[in-house]
Write a protein that holds these residues in place. Sequence first.
Motif, PDB file in Angstrom:
ATOM      1  N   VAL A 182       0.835  -1.206   0.000  1.00  0.00           N
ATOM      2  CA  VAL A 182       0.000   0.000   0.000  1.00  0.00           C
ATOM      3  C   VAL A 182       0.868   1.253   0.000  1.00  0.00           C
ATOM      4  O   VAL A 182       0.591   2.214  -0.730  1.00  0.00           O
ATOM      5  CB  VAL A 182      -0.942  -0.009   1.223  1.00  0.00           C
ATOM      6  CG1 VAL A 182      -1.577   1.370   1.430  1.00  0.00           C
ATOM      7  CG2 VAL A 182      -2.034  -1.057   1.051  1.00  0.00           C
ATOM      8  N   SER A 183       1.922   1.252   0.785  1.00  0.00           N
ATOM      9  CA  SER A 183       2.815   2.410   0.864  1.00  0.00           C
ATOM     10  C   SER A 183       3.483   2.682  -0.469  1.00  0.00           C
ATOM     11  O   SER A 183       3.603   3.838  -0.891  1.00  0.00           O
ATOM     12  CB  SER A 183       3.884   2.179   1.938  1.00  0.00           C
ATOM     13  OG  SER A 183       3.300   1.908   3.188  1.00  0.00           O
ATOM     14  N   ILE A 184       3.930   1.624  -1.140  1.00  0.00           N
ATOM     15  CA  ILE A 184       4.616   1.785  -2.429  1.00  0.00           C
ATOM     16  C   ILE A 184       3.650   2.248  -3.512  1.00  0.00           C
ATOM     17  O   ILE A 184       3.988   3.090  -4.349  1.00  0.00           O
ATOM     18  CB  ILE A 184       5.293   0.453  -2.836  1.00  0.00           C
ATOM     19  CG1 ILE A 184       6.411   0.108  -1.839  1.00  0.00           C
ATOM     20  CG2 ILE A 184       5.837   0.528  -4.251  1.00  0.00           C
ATOM     21  CD1 ILE A 184       7.022  -1.254  -2.064  1.00  0.00           C
ATOM     22  N   VAL A 185       2.432   1.712  -3.475  1.00  0.00           N
ATOM     23  CA  VAL A 185       1.452   2.016  -4.524  1.00  0.00           C
ATOM     24  C   VAL A 185       0.826   3.394  -4.339  1.00  0.00           C
ATOM     25  O   VAL A 185       0.452   4.053  -5.326  1.00  0.00           O
ATOM     26  CB  VAL A 185       0.351   0.928  -4.533  1.00  0.00           C
ATOM     27  CG1 VAL A 185      -0.820   1.334  -5.425  1.00  0.00           C
ATOM     28  CG2 VAL A 185       0.929  -0.397  -5.004  1.00  0.00           C
ATOM     29  N   SER A 186       0.726   3.871  -3.108  1.00  0.00           N
ATOM     30  CA  SER A 186      -0.031   5.094  -2.818  1.00  0.00           C
ATOM     31  C   SER A 186       0.370   6.318  -3.645  1.00  0.00           C
ATOM     32  O   SER A 186      -0.512   7.096  -4.044  1.00  0.00           O
ATOM     33  CB  SER A 186       0.048   5.420  -1.317  1.00  0.00           C
ATOM     34  OG  SER A 186       1.384   5.639  -0.904  1.00  0.00           O
TER      35      SER A 186
END
Length: 238
Positions: A182-186
């Motif tokens: 989620v952190s990478i995609v955000s």
Amino acid sequence: MMFRSLSADFLKIRRKGIWFLIFLAPIGLIAMQALNYGLRFDYLMKQYAKDPWGGLIENIMIFVPIALYLGCTLVSSLVANVEHQLSSWKQLLALPISRTAVFSAKFLLCFLLLCVSCILLTIGTIILGLCFGFGAADIPFDQVATMGFYPLLGALPLLALQLWLSLTFRNQSLPVSLGVTVSIVSPFTMNLSEWFPLNWPLFGFLGPHQIWFITAGAATGLAILLVGLIHFNRKDVD
């Protein structure tokens, strides 16, 4: 009863590295912008000549959602892992304290820890701006505080989900992998609708409808927390 459990949880996280993480995140963001401005000071000051404080806040805010998502993931996992590592769930839940109080105390602990990070980020932003020579009389205290706390409210759904998963699974690979993903995609979801949940922390600070997104984050977080609480109350422990 919940506050008694909360006090016990604060004692349990001593020497677990959680406080180091809480201080590391805001200090890391401030250090990143110190380097950014140090390398491009003249260019950035020219670009934000009309509002240097606003420029600094904007440059920091870009990375706040990523830091929040990682923070929600790691803090939840570390808090839950205290019980998993000691295999103390049966002993804990055998005490005269309700499961609701145990679950609620751990969520409140995670939230308070992240609030400490947000306070440090707010203070660090002001100190960094003053070090750059920005006018003390022009400090936008409301914007700096908003940058610190509104995105956190927008990220509450992930915090509630991560705590639920972290308490449910002894092996933390699933919740941690999900949180890191989620952190990478955000950063790449900005092209999607502003109502896409991963965009709520950012739009909780930017735009004319901040209250919509922080309300959506708080309401969704509460709903996920309630579902997780119901599951935790019915779950068998090892």
